[in-house]
Design a protein around this motif. Sequence first.
Motif, mmCIF file in Angstrom:
data_model
loop_
_atom_site.group_PDB
_atom_site.id
_atom_site.type_symbol
_atom_site.label_atom_id
_atom_site.label_comp_id
_atom_site.label_asym_id
_atom_site.label_seq_id
_atom_site.Cartn_x
_atom_site.Cartn_y
_atom_site.Cartn_z
ATOM 1 N N LEU A 1 0.855 -1.187 0.000
ATOM 2 C CA LEU A 1 0.000 0.000 0.000
ATOM 3 C C LEU A 1 0.890 1.237 0.000
ATOM 4 O O LEU A 1 1.745 1.389 0.881
ATOM 5 C CB LEU A 1 -0.881 -0.028 1.257
ATOM 6 C CG LEU A 1 -2.136 0.833 1.302
ATOM 7 C CD1 LEU A 1 -3.106 0.458 0.196
ATOM 8 C CD2 LEU A 1 -2.808 0.687 2.665
ATOM 9 N N TYR A 2 0.721 2.104 -1.003
ATOM 10 C CA TYR A 2 1.619 3.265 -1.094
ATOM 11 C C TYR A 2 0.835 4.570 -1.136
ATOM 12 O O TYR A 2 -0.346 4.605 -1.455
ATOM 13 C CB TYR A 2 2.517 3.159 -2.331
ATOM 14 C CG TYR A 2 1.789 3.309 -3.647
ATOM 15 C CD1 TYR A 2 1.612 4.565 -4.249
ATOM 16 C CD2 TYR A 2 1.279 2.194 -4.325
ATOM 17 C CE1 TYR A 2 0.943 4.708 -5.453
ATOM 18 C CE2 TYR A 2 0.611 2.327 -5.538
ATOM 19 C CZ TYR A 2 0.446 3.586 -6.094
ATOM 20 O OH TYR A 2 -0.219 3.734 -7.283
ATOM 21 N N GLN A 3 1.544 5.629 -0.793
ATOM 22 C CA GLN A 3 0.966 6.975 -0.799
ATOM 23 C C GLN A 3 1.511 7.725 -2.015
ATOM 24 O O GLN A 3 2.699 8.025 -2.079
ATOM 25 C CB GLN A 3 1.348 7.718 0.490
ATOM 26 C CG GLN A 3 0.715 9.090 0.653
ATOM 27 C CD GLN A 3 -0.798 9.009 0.799
ATOM 28 O OE1 GLN A 3 -1.309 8.232 1.590
ATOM 29 N NE2 GLN A 3 -1.523 9.800 0.030
ATOM 30 N N PRO A 4 0.667 8.013 -3.021
ATOM 31 C CA PRO A 4 1.166 8.750 -4.193
ATOM 32 C C PRO A 4 1.552 10.189 -3.796
ATOM 33 O O PRO A 4 1.062 10.677 -2.776
ATOM 34 C CB PRO A 4 -0.024 8.746 -5.155
ATOM 35 C CG PRO A 4 -1.040 7.823 -4.571
ATOM 36 C CD PRO A 4 -0.746 7.699 -3.113
ATOM 37 N N PRO A 5 2.399 10.865 -4.601
ATOM 38 C CA PRO A 5 3.053 10.350 -5.814
ATOM 39 C C PRO A 5 4.302 9.544 -5.460
ATOM 40 O O PRO A 5 4.939 9.806 -4.439
ATOM 41 C CB PRO A 5 3.427 11.632 -6.563
ATOM 42 C CG PRO A 5 3.663 12.638 -5.475
ATOM 43 C CD PRO A 5 2.699 12.299 -4.368
ATOM 44 N N LEU A 6 4.659 8.583 -6.291
ATOM 45 C CA LEU A 6 5.837 7.748 -6.068
ATOM 46 C C LEU A 6 7.061 8.356 -6.741
ATOM 47 O O LEU A 6 6.974 8.839 -7.865
ATOM 48 C CB LEU A 6 5.615 6.350 -6.647
ATOM 49 C CG LEU A 6 4.743 5.371 -5.857
ATOM 50 C CD1 LEU A 6 4.614 4.062 -6.635
ATOM 51 C CD2 LEU A 6 5.315 5.102 -4.480
#
Length: 699
Positions: A603-608
């Motif tokens: 699970l990631y928090q944009p922006p990458l």
Amino acid sequence: MINQDRPSLNSLHCIELKGVGPKIAEHLKRLGIVTVQDLLFHLPLRYEDRTHFKPLAHLKPGDHVQVEGTIAHVVIKEGRRKSLVVRIEEESAYLLLRFFHFNTAQYNLINRPGQRVHCYGEVKWNAQGYEMIHPEYYFVKEDQPLTTSNTLTAIYPTTEGLHQYSLRRLTDQALLLLEKGGELSEHLPVAILEELALPGLTKAVHTIHRPPSDTPQETLHQGLHPAQQRLVFEELLAHQLSLARIRMRTRSLQAPKITTQSTLPDQFLMQLPFQLTHAQKRVIHEIVQDLQSGSPMLRLVQGDVGSGKTVVAAAGALYLISAGFQVAIMAPTELLAEQHYKNFLSWFNPLEINVAWLTSAIKGKKRDEIAENLLGGQLQIVIGTHALFQKEILFKNLGLIIIDEQHRFGVHQRLALLNKGMWGDYHPHQLIMSATPIPRTLAMTAYADLDCSTIDELPPGRTPIKTVVLPNSKRQELIHRIKDNCLAGAQAYWVCTLIEESEILECQAAEEITKELTACLPELRIGLVHGRMKSKEKEQIMFAFNNRTIDLLVATTVIEVGVDVPNASLMVIENAERLGLAQLHQLRGRVGRGSIESHCVLLYQPPLSRLASERLSVLRSYSDGFIIAQKDLELRGPGEVLGTRQTGLIQFKIADLTRDQHLLQNVQRVSEVLLHQFPENADLIVQRWLADNHLLSEV
């Protein structure tokens, strides 16, 4: 001042160079520069092209150029950020030089309308026109012809109080001494230089500091110029030689020598509810051969997550125990030490072998009792953290030290433990386990003092883990999926990570997520484990999770290694973009330990960022830890992969293991030649490159 006909640049101190007083000498010392040889091996970071002047009328933003002009106007501009602005002109074009850091003396020095000046810097654009911020500049006489350098200009690593101009001026003196016959000894035999088509050292050093103007700049910036590769080769060779010396010294020591007559290892293997893989059997055979040699074993056993390294270590331990020796197992965290303790207790109790667990949390009478039984020999195996090797803990006859998670411990600790466990004339064997596979390139270089074994086969029945990457906007859908997963009888992890290196903040975040998930999922039994809990609390939570009285376990990265719950089939890693590949792969390895199909959600928090995007893509595409380790090396470089602070080794001045791995095979071969045929040359190469690393230079 320098009156030697052929001065040795290794013994000639920089204080003897023109312009070096006590203050400059102190600045140089901060950079590790004491002798003229040190100065010549203080290598450029990059190069600038000052071989020609660019007309002011032809400038473009982003240019890094050398220009010439006449000072027309100097003013101090007030405003939000005060600056000194100098306008220089050339025919009808002009350029502004802007300085934010200046003093009255600099203002008075540069306030010379009509004075010709040469400048070098990056061209930028603002509303007033083109400008250079803090350019390098110097004044020239009115009748002085326009001259340019015939070499590229080196930019060096420096320190406060020591300017690039000063370093270049001192390096010019050192190079002049070299040209006049100053001795910079060539320690590689001529036959090896010719065979490998490497330039001589003097020529290579001169080219690196002052590359001719026609030198391909891209080759230089990539570190692939033959002159650079000549020094790279010697630096890699110095590291290889130092570790080979450690290996030779270790092999000259005495260690417990075992026979294979005992039935204990076979009894242990027969009681296991599974068969060993061919890879596990092969590695046990390699360990037994070491234990029969009479010299201390220094063996690294590496294998992917779940490949069965601990069982292999247990079999090796039994050979020592059956011969009457003690075994110590050291893990980097209490949680992992406890996991090992439980495993060994269940394996060794039926064999009537006494196992103890010792960490810094165990105090008072219990600790005294363990220490007494170790010294008396009643305890055959003790498992714990670094607390095992504190002064008051003594062994009767320690025969084997098993170290888990090698990347947390470095060569310094390996050698310290070798001596710490010494009894009489005997040193203990060392078996080092790593669940973080090390690319062959690094193993050849960083662990050249070790023999390496690889468990390259997973036990049968393991199901591949499916990895998906999701943005945080899909969080609610994911929470519903967890609910369905757990209500169907499976279990899940939710791992919290924070970018701040603060255990307190990480634990607070885990507590907040536990509250959030508890509110969203009232049907599930949710537990929490983090690094600031007492050992007893952690033990109770992990016991409950293992016994399926907790459905969803919220955890910090404390569960990275050692936790084995076969029924857990789903893992969510929050803020996955903040972790490295090795750590993500380790965490993912907590699921997929049974026969149930398992999933890992990143699970990631944009922006990458570009690097984060590449990391997550690698993890989604590959499950083989060795491939992931190689990708990690390519993305982050060797210092990060190994953890430079831990190893104390991979701190190269010019070499880059990712770029220069093509040299390593020849480095290993030449290392053997030097050690056996030219031992004095080997000593000199190590001293030249590793004099400031006493552990490596004095072996």
